[in-house]
Design an enzyme around this catalytic site. Structure first.
Site, PDB file in Angstrom:
ATOM      1  N   GLY A 272       1.645  -3.604  11.060  1.00  0.00           N
ATOM      2  CA  GLY A 272       0.196  -3.816  11.067  1.00  0.00           C
ATOM      3  C   GLY A 272      -0.256  -3.982   9.640  1.00  0.00           C
ATOM      4  O   GLY A 272       0.518  -4.393   8.780  1.00  0.00           O
TER       5      GLY A 272
ATOM      6  N   CYS B 103      -2.089  -7.340   5.757  1.00  0.00           N
ATOM      7  CA  CYS B 103      -1.323  -8.478   5.218  1.00  0.00           C
ATOM      8  C   CYS B 103      -0.408  -9.146   6.242  1.00  0.00           C
ATOM      9  O   CYS B 103      -0.637 -10.295   6.616  1.00  0.00           O
ATOM     10  CB  CYS B 103      -0.508  -8.020   4.019  1.00  0.00           C
ATOM     11  SG  CYS B 103      -1.553  -7.543   2.632  1.00  0.00           S
TER      12      CYS B 103
ATOM     13  N   GLU C  60       0.864  -1.167   0.000  1.00  0.00           N
ATOM     14  CA  GLU C  60       0.000   0.000   0.000  1.00  0.00           C
ATOM     15  C   GLU C  60       0.911   1.231   0.000  1.00  0.00           C
ATOM     16  O   GLU C  60       1.978   1.219   0.601  1.00  0.00           O
ATOM     17  CB  GLU C  60      -0.933  -0.021   1.209  1.00  0.00           C
ATOM     18  CG  GLU C  60      -1.889  -1.187   1.106  1.00  0.00           C
ATOM     19  CD  GLU C  60      -2.981  -1.184   2.157  1.00  0.00           C
ATOM     20  OE1 GLU C  60      -3.193  -0.149   2.810  1.00  0.00           O
ATOM     21  OE2 GLU C  60      -3.632  -2.225   2.318  1.00  0.00           O
TER      22      GLU C  60
ATOM     23  N   ALA D  86      13.017   0.113  13.546  1.00  0.00           N
ATOM     24  CA  ALA D  86      12.379  -0.261  14.816  1.00  0.00           C
ATOM     25  C   ALA D  86      11.289   0.746  15.137  1.00  0.00           C
ATOM     26  O   ALA D  86      11.328   1.882  14.686  1.00  0.00           O
ATOM     27  CB  ALA D  86      13.419  -0.295  15.917  1.00  0.00           C
TER      28      ALA D  86
ATOM     29  N   LYS E 264       0.326   2.653   8.184  1.00  0.00           N
ATOM     30  CA  LYS E 264       1.570   3.229   7.691  1.00  0.00           C
ATOM     31  C   LYS E 264       1.225   4.481   6.908  1.00  0.00           C
ATOM     32  O   LYS E 264       0.047   4.689   6.559  1.00  0.00           O
ATOM     33  CB  LYS E 264       2.329   2.222   6.834  1.00  0.00           C
ATOM     34  CG  LYS E 264       1.676   1.874   5.504  1.00  0.00           C
ATOM     35  CD  LYS E 264       2.615   0.978   4.729  1.00  0.00           C
ATOM     36  CE  LYS E 264       2.199   0.817   3.313  1.00  0.00           C
ATOM     37  NZ  LYS E 264       3.051  -0.107   2.580  1.00  0.00           N
TER      38      LYS E 264
ATOM     39  N   LYS F 280      -1.948 -11.007   9.505  1.00  0.00           N
ATOM     40  CA  LYS F 280      -2.799 -12.187   9.246  1.00  0.00           C
ATOM     41  C   LYS F 280      -2.048 -13.247   8.450  1.00  0.00           C
ATOM     42  O   LYS F 280      -2.310 -14.439   8.598  1.00  0.00           O
ATOM     43  CB  LYS F 280      -4.113 -11.791   8.573  1.00  0.00           C
ATOM     44  CG  LYS F 280      -4.009 -11.199   7.185  1.00  0.00           C
ATOM     45  CD  LYS F 280      -4.582 -12.082   6.111  1.00  0.00           C
ATOM     46  CE  LYS F 280      -4.510 -11.386   4.765  1.00  0.00           C
ATOM     47  NZ  LYS F 280      -4.389 -12.248   3.634  1.00  0.00           N
TER      48      LYS F 280
ATOM     49  N   PHE G 234      13.428  -2.542   5.909  1.00  0.00           N
ATOM     50  CA  PHE G 234      12.625  -3.269   6.907  1.00  0.00           C
ATOM     51  C   PHE G 234      13.382  -3.511   8.202  1.00  0.00           C
ATOM     52  O   PHE G 234      13.180  -4.503   8.885  1.00  0.00           O
ATOM     53  CB  PHE G 234      12.044  -4.565   6.312  1.00  0.00           C
ATOM     54  CG  PHE G 234      10.722  -4.302   5.647  1.00  0.00           C
ATOM     55  CD1 PHE G 234      10.664  -3.504   4.512  1.00  0.00           C
ATOM     56  CD2 PHE G 234       9.538  -4.787   6.182  1.00  0.00           C
ATOM     57  CE1 PHE G 234       9.449  -3.186   3.914  1.00  0.00           C
ATOM     58  CE2 PHE G 234       8.318  -4.482   5.591  1.00  0.00           C
ATOM     59  CZ  PHE G 234       8.281  -3.687   4.451  1.00  0.00           C
ATOM     60  N   LEU G 235      14.259  -2.576   8.527  1.00  0.00           N
ATOM     61  CA  LEU G 235      14.964  -2.630   9.817  1.00  0.00           C
ATOM     62  C   LEU G 235      14.650  -1.375  10.625  1.00  0.00           C
ATOM     63  O   LEU G 235      15.458  -0.955  11.433  1.00  0.00           O
ATOM     64  CB  LEU G 235      16.480  -2.737   9.588  1.00  0.00           C
ATOM     65  CG  LEU G 235      17.000  -4.118   9.177  1.00  0.00           C
ATOM     66  CD1 LEU G 235      18.514  -4.081   8.988  1.00  0.00           C
ATOM     67  CD2 LEU G 235      16.655  -5.190  10.229  1.00  0.00           C
TER      68      LEU G 235
HETATM   69  C1  UDX Z   1       3.054  -5.947   2.715  1.00  0.00           C
HETATM   70  C2  UDX Z   1       4.232  -6.410   1.837  1.00  0.00           C
HETATM   71  O1  UDX Z   1       5.313  -5.470   1.966  1.00  0.00           O
HETATM   72  C3  UDX Z   1       3.804  -6.527   0.394  1.00  0.00           C
HETATM   73  O2  UDX Z   1       4.873  -7.011  -0.409  1.00  0.00           O
HETATM   74  C4  UDX Z   1       2.621  -7.502   0.337  1.00  0.00           C
HETATM   75  O3  UDX Z   1       2.165  -7.688  -0.972  1.00  0.00           O
HETATM   76  C5  UDX Z   1       1.492  -7.016   1.224  1.00  0.00           C
HETATM   77  O4  UDX Z   1       1.969  -6.842   2.553  1.00  0.00           O
HETATM   78  P1  UDX Z   1       1.872  -3.598   3.201  1.00  0.00           P
HETATM   79  O5  UDX Z   1       0.936  -4.343   4.095  1.00  0.00           O
HETATM   80  O6  UDX Z   1       1.328  -2.585   2.257  1.00  0.00           O
HETATM   81  O7  UDX Z   1       2.705  -4.630   2.287  1.00  0.00           O
HETATM   82  O8  UDX Z   1       2.907  -2.857   4.154  1.00  0.00           O
HETATM   83  P2  UDX Z   1       4.478  -2.831   4.415  1.00  0.00           P
HETATM   84  O9  UDX Z   1       5.098  -1.720   3.685  1.00  0.00           O
HETATM   85  O10 UDX Z   1       5.078  -4.180   4.235  1.00  0.00           O
HETATM   86  O11 UDX Z   1       4.492  -2.450   5.957  1.00  0.00           O
HETATM   87  C6  UDX Z   1       3.865  -3.302   6.912  1.00  0.00           C
HETATM   88  C7  UDX Z   1       3.996  -2.744   8.295  1.00  0.00           C
HETATM   89  O12 UDX Z   1       5.331  -2.855   8.753  1.00  0.00           O
HETATM   90  C8  UDX Z   1       3.607  -1.278   8.474  1.00  0.00           C
HETATM   91  O13 UDX Z   1       2.805  -1.166   9.636  1.00  0.00           O
HETATM   92  C9  UDX Z   1       4.934  -0.574   8.650  1.00  0.00           C
HETATM   93  O14 UDX Z   1       4.823   0.584   9.426  1.00  0.00           O
HETATM   94  C10 UDX Z   1       5.748  -1.640   9.357  1.00  0.00           C
HETATM   95  N1  UDX Z   1       7.205  -1.529   9.167  1.00  0.00           N
HETATM   96  C11 UDX Z   1       7.754  -1.646   7.935  1.00  0.00           C
HETATM   97  C12 UDX Z   1       8.020  -1.341  10.272  1.00  0.00           C
HETATM   98  O15 UDX Z   1       7.540  -1.251  11.417  1.00  0.00           O
HETATM   99  N2  UDX Z   1       9.368  -1.286  10.090  1.00  0.00           N
HETATM  100  C13 UDX Z   1       9.957  -1.396   8.874  1.00  0.00           C
HETATM  101  O16 UDX Z   1      11.189  -1.339   8.799  1.00  0.00           O
HETATM  102  C14 UDX Z   1       9.118  -1.569   7.756  1.00  0.00           C
END
Ligand code: UDX
Length: 438
Positions: free
Chosen positions: A262, A265, A152, A257, A328, A268, A254-255
């Site tokens: 949430g 995706c 998203e 903190a 997010k 769940k 994705f590091l």
């Molecule tokens: C995710 C996957 O990234 C995507 O490839 C898949 O198709 C669907 O699920 P999305 O749910 O849109 O996408 O969000 P994403 O950008 O992955 O973030 C997920 C959550 O992780 C958010 O709440 C975000 O704030 C959190 N996050 C992300 C962190 O807390 N730390 C990070 O370093 C990255």
């Protein structure tokens, strides 16, 4: 190609408009008349950067139409299942009701030269059971699995310029060849642009998606677990993330903190993956995901505790400003949102909570009537005893600590996303706390 998308939620609507934008004839099908009317009128049912323009442009070409009439599917060749697979209310499993309903509504209109494509995130084994469903109804059209990976906020980019395309093909060579011919036609422009293509069987394609999301969730919980240790030692998790991320085997993404993941995706998907492993007799293989989930939930409760301490131990008669409600930034999606969870917990404990979010305010207003909603950060923070930054929207990152200080009751900032500059906020007279940083 002539394509239907079955389900016009986030995934289906973006997919339909994107595929029309690259030249295909697309019919978006959904059972929700209001959603279909809105989409047909160019009104997006959710907030996604660039989607308004993409939708309008695609409608203007005449190649994109929407309907609730599934019989129109008879004139299309590829049918893409894009419905949601939420968590079941009473278990960790994925709810496949919408997937089954989508296939059942297509069945009367399918012809043998058609191809059915699954794009929803499903438990491994689902494609096999759907083939059975089709064959039981006398339908010979092949089925292939073609998982999506859209984030998203970047949904259009991820649909039109994906990191990779995955095909899960049927075992039968003739069916596989037909499915592949249709898929190659649909993704011709992306394949010509050298997008990597990964091909496997059904189970492999289904598992690619849940494995990818589980890995991402694990990466986030890993750094959040390190943040817990940082909080006990005075170390700085963001410096640790920077240092380990420079190892290109680990990578910096994705590091971040904070208050954890949430959305519709990641939470769940890891739970459904664990539940499926249990059904397959390999519970132990994914036992670590339980810990990933626990670490994630702990971060939210940690912020509730930090807030209680910041308020001197009691929520009574205390005003709390919560900046952010979406899970997010650049999204109005509040499903499994850590920000909304924390805001609701604080309100449940008796605090006077005022939430503001650049895109999700109306959703909060409709879904959480116990929470007050303010127009912007300044309105939310007026008179607040503590301010919580819980979704890292740009406009919150750019807040001026001097100006915000003029309106708050007590200048205490809890930065749940580690996005503000501690020195700048402290210099402006704030008590500044963040996640795993001194
Ligand atoms: C995710 C996957 O990234 C995507 O490839 C898949 O198709 C669907 O699920 P999305 O749910 O849109 O996408 O969000 P994403 O950008 O992955 O973030 C997920 C959550 O992780 C958010 O709440 C975000 O704030 C959190 N996050 C992300 C962190 O807390 N730390 C990070 O370093 C990255």
């Amino acid at each position: 190609m002539r394509i239907t998308t079955v389900g016009c939620g986030y995934l289906g609507a973006v997919y339909a408009a994107s595929m029309a934008s690259i030249g295909h004839e697309v019919l978006g099908l959904d059972v929700d008349q209001k959603k279909i009317d809105n989409l047909a009128a160019g009104i997006p049912p959710f907030h996604e950067p660039g989607f308004d323009e993409l939708l309008r442009e695609a409608l203007d070409t005449g190649r994109l139409t929407f309907s609730t009439d599934y019989s129109l599917a008879a004139d299309y060749e590829a049918h893409v299942i894009c419905v949601g697979t939420p968590q079941q209310v009473d278990s960790a499993r994925a709810d496949l009701t919408y997937v089954h309903a989508a296939v059942d509504s297509l069945i009367p209109h399918l012809q043998d030269h058609h191809v059915v494509l699954g794009r929803s995130t499903v438990p491994v084994g689902t494609a096999d059971s759907l083939v059975q469903r089709l064959r039981d109804a006398g339908v010979q059209a092949p089925l292939a699995w073609n998982p999506e990976f859209l984030r998203e906020g970047f949904a259009i980019e991820d649909t039109l310029r994906p990191d990779r395309i995955v095909y899960g093909l049927p075992e039968d060579p003739a069916e596989a060849a037909r499915a592949r011919e249709v898929l190659d036609g649909m993704y011709a422009t992306m394949l010509e642009a050298d997008t990597p293509l990964v091909v496997g069987n059904y189970a492999t394609a289904e598992l690619v998606k849940v494995s990818a999301n589980s890995f991402l969730a694990t990466k986030i919980s890993f750094i959040n677990a390190v943040a817990e240790v940082c909080e006990a030692t005075g170390a700085d998790v963001s410096v640790i993330a920077e240092a380990i991320g420079l190892d290109d085997r680990i990578g910096p993404k994705f590091l971040r903190a904070g208050i954890g993941f949430g959305g519709g995706c990641l939470p769940k998907d890891i739970r459904a993956f664990m539940a499926r492993a249990g059904e397959l007799g390999v519970t132990e293989a994914l036992a670590f995901l339980r810990e990933v989930d626990h670490v994630n939930n702990r971060r939210r409760d940690h912020v509730v505790n930090m807030t209680r301490k910041a308020l001197g131990g009691s929520f009574t008669d205390k005003r709390i400003a919560v900046l952010g409600a979406a899970f997010k930034p650049n999204s109005d999606d509040t499903r499994q949102s850590p920000a909304l969870y924390i805001a609701s917990k604080l309100s449940g404990r008796g605090a006077d909570v005022v939430v503001t979010d650049p895109a999700a305010n109306s959703r909060v207003h409709a879904e959480r009537p116990n929470l007050a909603v303010a127009e912007d950060a300044y309105a939310a923070a007026t008179g607040a005893d503590v301010v919580l930054l819980l979704t890292e929207w740009d406009e919150f990152k750019q807040l001026d600590p001097v100006k915000l200080r003029e309106v708050v009751g007590t200048p205490h900032m809890i930065d749940g996303r580690n996005v503000l500059d501690p020195a700048q906020w402290r210099e402006a007279g704030w008590t500044y706390q963040s996640m795993g940083r001194p």
